[in-house]
Design a protein around this motif. Structure first.
Motif, PDB file in Angstrom:
ATOM      1  N   ALA A   1      19.774 -13.775  10.381  1.00 49.04           N
ATOM      2  CA  ALA A   1      20.305 -14.315   9.150  1.00 49.04           C
ATOM      3  C   ALA A   1      20.138 -13.411   7.902  1.00 49.04           C
ATOM      4  O   ALA A   1      21.262 -13.420   6.883  1.00 49.04           O
ATOM      5  CB  ALA A   1      19.601 -15.699   8.601  1.00 49.04           C
ATOM      6  N   GLU A   2      19.435 -12.705   7.746  1.00 48.31           N
ATOM      7  CA  GLU A   2      18.901 -11.778   6.666  1.00 48.31           C
ATOM      8  C   GLU A   2      20.063 -10.579   6.839  1.00 48.31           C
ATOM      9  O   GLU A   2      20.614 -10.191   5.827  1.00 48.31           O
ATOM     10  CB  GLU A   2      17.513 -11.146   6.639  1.00 48.31           C
ATOM     11  CG  GLU A   2      16.609 -12.083   6.193  1.00 48.31           C
ATOM     12  CD  GLU A   2      16.069 -13.072   7.529  1.00 48.31           C
ATOM     13  OE1 GLU A   2      16.638 -13.223   8.504  1.00 48.31           O
ATOM     14  OE2 GLU A   2      15.169 -13.703   7.246  1.00 48.31           O
ATOM     15  N   ILE A   3      20.104 -10.126   8.165  1.00 43.33           N
ATOM     16  CA  ILE A   3      21.024  -8.913   8.470  1.00 43.33           C
ATOM     17  C   ILE A   3      22.509  -9.619   8.159  1.00 43.33           C
ATOM     18  O   ILE A   3      23.552  -8.729   7.426  1.00 43.33           O
ATOM     19  CB  ILE A   3      21.037  -8.640   9.788  1.00 43.33           C
ATOM     20  CG1 ILE A   3      19.438  -7.995  10.213  1.00 43.33           C
ATOM     21  CG2 ILE A   3      22.111  -7.782  10.226  1.00 43.33           C
ATOM     22  CD1 ILE A   3      19.309  -7.623  11.567  1.00 43.33           C
ATOM     23  N   ALA A   4      22.961 -10.825   8.519  1.00 39.75           N
ATOM     24  CA  ALA A   4      24.207 -11.235   8.055  1.00 39.75           C
ATOM     25  C   ALA A   4      24.528 -11.144   6.784  1.00 39.75           C
ATOM     26  O   ALA A   4      25.609 -10.836   6.280  1.00 39.75           O
ATOM     27  CB  ALA A   4      24.556 -12.527   8.910  1.00 39.75           C
ATOM     28  N   GLU A   5      23.639 -11.695   5.992  1.00 39.40           N
ATOM     29  CA  GLU A   5      23.647 -11.819   4.442  1.00 39.40           C
ATOM     30  C   GLU A   5      23.711 -10.411   4.018  1.00 39.40           C
ATOM     31  O   GLU A   5      24.688 -10.331   2.913  1.00 39.40           O
ATOM     32  CB  GLU A   5      22.265 -12.696   3.965  1.00 39.40           C
ATOM     33  CG  GLU A   5      22.542 -12.512   2.358  1.00 39.40           C
ATOM     34  CD  GLU A   5      21.342 -13.229   2.030  1.00 39.40           C
ATOM     35  OE1 GLU A   5      21.119 -13.678   0.728  1.00 39.40           O
ATOM     36  OE2 GLU A   5      20.397 -13.656   2.654  1.00 39.40           O
ATOM     37  N   LEU A   6      23.124  -9.347   4.425  1.00 39.28           N
ATOM     38  CA  LEU A   6      23.315  -7.978   4.148  1.00 39.28           C
ATOM     39  C   LEU A   6      24.665  -7.688   4.066  1.00 39.28           C
ATOM     40  O   LEU A   6      25.091  -6.972   3.278  1.00 39.28           O
ATOM     41  CB  LEU A   6      22.343  -7.135   4.701  1.00 39.28           C
ATOM     42  CG  LEU A   6      22.149  -5.884   4.068  1.00 39.28           C
ATOM     43  CD1 LEU A   6      22.124  -5.465   2.907  1.00 39.28           C
ATOM     44  CD2 LEU A   6      20.885  -4.997   5.171  1.00 39.28           C
ATOM     45  N   LEU A   7      25.265  -7.684   5.221  1.00 42.97           N
ATOM     46  CA  LEU A   7      26.478  -7.277   5.653  1.00 42.97           C
ATOM     47  C   LEU A   7      27.554  -7.967   4.798  1.00 42.97           C
ATOM     48  O   LEU A   7      28.872  -7.427   4.723  1.00 42.97           O
ATOM     49  CB  LEU A   7      26.833  -7.139   7.063  1.00 42.97           C
ATOM     50  CG  LEU A   7      25.851  -6.659   8.046  1.00 42.97           C
ATOM     51  CD1 LEU A   7      26.418  -6.580   9.419  1.00 42.97           C
ATOM     52  CD2 LEU A   7      25.762  -5.165   7.534  1.00 42.97           C
ATOM     53  N   GLU A   8      27.316  -8.989   4.200  1.00 43.21           N
ATOM     54  CA  GLU A   8      28.366  -9.823   3.391  1.00 43.21           C
ATOM     55  C   GLU A   8      27.890  -9.567   1.707  1.00 43.21           C
ATOM     56  O   GLU A   8      28.427 -10.152   0.863  1.00 43.21           O
ATOM     57  CB  GLU A   8      28.239 -11.316   3.517  1.00 43.21           C
ATOM     58  CG  GLU A   8      28.965 -11.620   5.178  1.00 43.21           C
ATOM     59  CD  GLU A   8      29.098 -13.274   5.321  1.00 43.21           C
ATOM     60  OE1 GLU A   8      28.403 -13.836   4.497  1.00 43.21           O
ATOM     61  OE2 GLU A   8      29.576 -13.384   6.211  1.00 43.21           O
ATOM     62  N   SER A   9      27.027  -8.678   1.473  1.00 36.82           N
ATOM     63  CA  SER A   9      26.818  -8.423   0.072  1.00 36.82           C
ATOM     64  C   SER A   9      27.685  -7.398  -0.641  1.00 36.82           C
ATOM     65  O   SER A   9      28.692  -7.006   0.408  1.00 36.82           O
ATOM     66  CB  SER A   9      25.439  -7.703  -0.012  1.00 36.82           C
ATOM     67  OG  SER A   9      25.610  -6.423   0.747  1.00 36.82           O
ATOM     68  N   PRO A  10      27.996  -7.056  -1.749  1.00 40.32           N
ATOM     69  CA  PRO A  10      28.567  -6.535  -2.362  1.00 40.32           C
ATOM     70  C   PRO A  10      28.519  -5.078  -1.963  1.00 40.32           C
ATOM     71  O   PRO A  10      29.584  -4.257  -2.356  1.00 40.32           O
ATOM     72  CB  PRO A  10      28.113  -6.345  -3.925  1.00 40.32           C
ATOM     73  CG  PRO A  10      27.439  -7.550  -4.155  1.00 40.32           C
ATOM     74  CD  PRO A  10      26.836  -7.944  -2.793  1.00 40.32           C
ATOM     75  N   LEU A  11      27.725  -4.603  -1.198  1.00 40.80           N
ATOM     76  CA  LEU A  11      27.688  -3.227  -0.522  1.00 40.80           C
ATOM     77  C   LEU A  11      29.033  -3.092   0.333  1.00 40.80           C
ATOM     78  O   LEU A  11      29.455  -2.023   0.482  1.00 40.80           O
ATOM     79  CB  LEU A  11      26.426  -3.035   0.396  1.00 40.80           C
ATOM     80  CG  LEU A  11      26.066  -1.569   0.907  1.00 40.80           C
ATOM     81  CD1 LEU A  11      25.946  -0.647  -0.347  1.00 40.80           C
ATOM     82  CD2 LEU A  11      24.833  -1.849   1.664  1.00 40.80           C
ATOM     83  N   PHE A  12      29.503  -4.063   0.797  1.00 38.14           N
ATOM     84  CA  PHE A  12      30.636  -3.971   1.629  1.00 38.14           C
ATOM     85  C   PHE A  12      31.827  -4.995   1.008  1.00 38.14           C
ATOM     86  O   PHE A  12      32.131  -5.891   1.669  1.00 38.14           O
ATOM     87  CB  PHE A  12      30.580  -4.430   3.162  1.00 38.14           C
ATOM     88  CG  PHE A  12      29.441  -3.323   3.574  1.00 38.14           C
ATOM     89  CD1 PHE A  12      29.700  -2.014   3.935  1.00 38.14           C
ATOM     90  CD2 PHE A  12      28.194  -3.887   3.779  1.00 38.14           C
ATOM     91  CE1 PHE A  12      28.911  -1.387   4.512  1.00 38.14           C
ATOM     92  CE2 PHE A  12      27.021  -2.875   4.382  1.00 38.14           C
ATOM     93  CZ  PHE A  12      27.504  -1.654   4.843  1.00 38.14           C
ATOM     94  N   PRO A  13      32.615  -4.429  -0.194  1.00 40.40           N
ATOM     95  CA  PRO A  13      33.460  -5.446  -0.601  1.00 40.40           C
ATOM     96  C   PRO A  13      34.634  -5.520   0.308  1.00 40.40           C
ATOM     97  O   PRO A  13      35.447  -6.710   0.236  1.00 40.40           O
ATOM     98  CB  PRO A  13      33.736  -4.696  -1.893  1.00 40.40           C
ATOM     99  CG  PRO A  13      33.602  -3.199  -1.507  1.00 40.40           C
ATOM    100  CD  PRO A  13      32.146  -3.299  -0.797  1.00 40.40           C
ATOM    101  N   HIS A  14      35.016  -4.416   1.136  1.00 42.41           N
ATOM    102  CA  HIS A  14      36.145  -4.583   2.137  1.00 42.41           C
ATOM    103  C   HIS A  14      35.805  -5.215   3.349  1.00 42.41           C
ATOM    104  O   HIS A  14      36.702  -5.392   4.270  1.00 42.41           O
ATOM    105  CB  HIS A  14      36.703  -3.159   2.417  1.00 42.41           C
ATOM    106  CG  HIS A  14      37.000  -2.345   1.100  1.00 42.41           C
ATOM    107  ND1 HIS A  14      38.162  -2.849   0.388  1.00 42.41           N
ATOM    108  CD2 HIS A  14      36.578  -1.615   0.212  1.00 42.41           C
ATOM    109  CE1 HIS A  14      38.330  -2.005  -0.837  1.00 42.41           C
ATOM    110  NE2 HIS A  14      37.292  -1.027  -0.626  1.00 42.41           N
TER     111      HIS A  14
END
Length: 429
Positions: free
Chosen positions: A198-211
C-alpha cells in the motif's frame, strides 16, 4: 580451451563451493513430498496440502479419464493453441478479475518473459534487493538491463530515495517519455516478510510522477491461493487498480506446474508476440492444464479458503508458541526473520526462517526428529545470512509445529552446552 582445461575449471568451481559448504546436491528421495512419507513436510511449497489431497487426486484422475487429449501439447502456443489452454487462461482471468492473463510454463518463465520484454529502451527498473532469481534473470535480459536500481529490502524510505534521485537525474522520467518499473514480491520466500504494497503504491501515485509513468509489478508466487480469498495480497489490500501486472505460479498452492502474468490486454498481446520464454517452448501439456484446472475448483468452491484459514491459524500458533521459548537463546545463534506479530500489522506468514550461522546442523537436527526443512546458504541468500527455512502447510498439525519449535530450542541449547564444555576444556589447558 582443451577438454582437460575445461574439466579442471569445472572441478575447481565445484570444489570451491564444497569448501564453502554451499555445494548443492540432489536431496534424498526420502524427503520428497508424498502422502506416504514418514517425514513431516516443512519444506515444500505445497502450502495448502493440495498435493496430498485424495479428493483432488480423485477429481484429477476422473478428468483425465474423460478428457479427449491428455498426452503431449501440440507445440508452442503460437502454433497449437487448444481450447483447454484458452479455457484455463480465461478461468484465471475471471478468478482474478483482470483484463487479461497469459499462461507460461512456470512462474520462473513468466517472470523472465515479462521482465525481459516489457521494459523499453530508456526505461528504468527499481527493485527490492531480495527479488527472486527469475526476476533478476529477466531484468538482466531486458532493454533496461543497464538501468537496474536495487533498494534495501522492504524499505520505503530507501525506495523513495532511489526514485527521487532517478527523477532528478533523468529528463525522460520527468517528462514522462520514459517509464520506471518498481518490482517487489508480495511475500519473500527467503525471509517470510511482506512487502509494504500500500505504501509503495501510494508513493508511485505521488506528485513525484505527475505523468503516471511509474508502474508497480508484484510477484505473488507465495501469496496466491492463501491471502485475499486466494487472489493474493494485492487483492487483499484492494490494490488491483494500482498494480500494473502480477505474476503467479502454479507450482506452490496449485500443486502443479506453470505460471501466469495477470495484466492488461495490451501487455498480454505484446508478451504473446515478444516473450521468448513463451514463444520458443512447447505449451503446458494437456494433463498439466487439467491438473491446474482441478485445483482451481478448490480455489473457487471454498475449499482453499478454509484451508488458508487453517494454515494462518497454524502459523500464528507456531510463532506465539515459539517466541517465549527463544528467550535466553543468543540471537546470533538462533533468531527469527519475521517481526514479532504483536508489533506488526502484517498478517501471519506461513514462511518462517530461523536465522543461524549453522543451518546444516539445525536442518540435520530437525531431520533426526523426522521433520524436513530447508537449509539456505549463499548464493540463495547473502553471505553471513544463512538460515533454515520453514514452510508451514494446512496439512500440518498443531503438535507438529510445537514439536518443530521445541526441537529448534533444544538444538540451540545443545550448541550452547557444547560451546561451554569446549570453553571449560580450553580454560584448563
Amino acid at each position: 580451451m582443451s577438454k582437460n582445461s575445461l574439466n579442471a575449471k569445472l572441478t575447481a568451481a565445484l570444489a570451491s563451493r564444497e569448501k564453502q559448504k554451499i555445494l548443492r546436491q540432489s536431496p534424498s528421495t526420502d524427503t520428497a513430498v508424498s502422502s506416504v512419507s514418514p517425514l513431516i513436510d516443512f519444506s515444500s511449497g505445497d502450502y495448502l496440502s493440495f498435493a496430498v489431497s485424495q479428493r483432488l487426486r480423485n477429481n484429477f484422475v476422473q478428468r483425465l479419464t474423460n478428457a479427449p487429449d491428455v498426452l503431449g501439447t501440440g507445440g508452442s502456443r503460437l502454433l497449437a493453441n487448444s481450447k483447454l489452454h484458452e479455457g484455463l487462461e480465461e478461468r484465471v482471468r475471471r478468478f482474478f478479475g483482470t483484463e487479461a492473463a497469459l499462461i507460461f510454463n512456470s512462474g520462473c518463465s513468466a517472470n523472465i518473459g515479462f521482465f525481459s520484454t516489457i521494459p523499453q529502451a530508456g526505461d528504468f527498473i527499481v527493485h527490492d534487493e531480495n527479488m527472486h532469481a527469475s526476476v533478476y534473470d529477466g531484468m538482466r535480459a531486458s532493454r533496461a538491463r543497464d538501468k537496474l536500481n536495487p533498494f534495501s529490502h522492504n524499505s520505503c524510505p530507501a525506495l523513495h530515495k532511489v526514485l527521487t534521485e532517478l527523477v532528478e537525474q533523468r529528463p525522460g522520467l520527468r517528462s514522462g517519455t520514459n517509464s520506471i518499473f518498481v518490482v517487489v514480491e508480495s511475500l519473500y520466500s527467503m525471509d517470510g516478510t511482506f512487502a509494504p504494497l500500500a505504501e509503495i503504491a501510494e508513493l508511485l501515485e505521488s506528485p513525484l510522477f505527475p505523468h503516471r509513468n511509474a508502474y508497480l509489478v508484484v510477484d505473488e508466487a507465495h501469496c496466491f491461493g492463501i491471502y485475499g480469498r486466494g487472489r493474493g495480497r494485492v487483492a487483499e489490500l484492494g490494490l488491483e487498480s494500482k498494480v500494473f501486472a502480477r505474476t503467479i505460479t502454479f507450482s506452490k498452492v496449485v500443486a502443479s506446474s506453470g505460471g501466469a502474468v495477470l495484466c492488461s490486454g495490451l501487455v498480454r498481446d505484446y508478451l504473446f508476440n515478444h516473450a521468448r520464454s513463451l514463444i520458443f517452448t512447447v505449451a503446458l501439456t494437456y494433463s498439466n492444464v487439467i491438473a491446474v484446472d482441478c485445483s482451481f475448483d478448490f480455489l473457487e468452491d471454498g475449499t482453499a479458503e478454509q484451508l488458508s484459514q487453517d494454515l494462518l491459524r497454524l502459523s500464528s500458533h507456531f510463532i506465539s508458541f515459539l517466541m517465549p521459548k527463544l528467550a535466553g537463546i543468543p540471537p546470533e545463534l538462533l533468531s527469527l526473520s519475521c517481526p514479532d506479530p504483536e508489533k506488526s500489522s502484517s498478517p501471519p506468514s506461513h514462511i518462517v526462517c530461523f536465522l543461524t550461522p549453522l543451518p546444516w546442523s539445525l536442518a540435520e537436527h530437525f531431520l533426526s526428529l523426522r521433520m524436513y526443512t530447508s537449509a539456505i546458504t549463499p548464493p540463495a541468500v547473502k553471505p553471513g545470512e544463512n538460515r533454515v527455512r520453514v514452510c508451514l502447510h494446512a496439512g500440518n498439525k498443531m503438535e507438529d509445529v510445537e514439536k518443530l519449535a521445541v526441537g529448534a530450542v533444544q538444538w540451540a541449547r545443545s550448541i550452547l552446552k557444547r560451546q561451554d564444555n569446549e570453553t571449560a576444556v580450553l580454560s584448563r589447558l
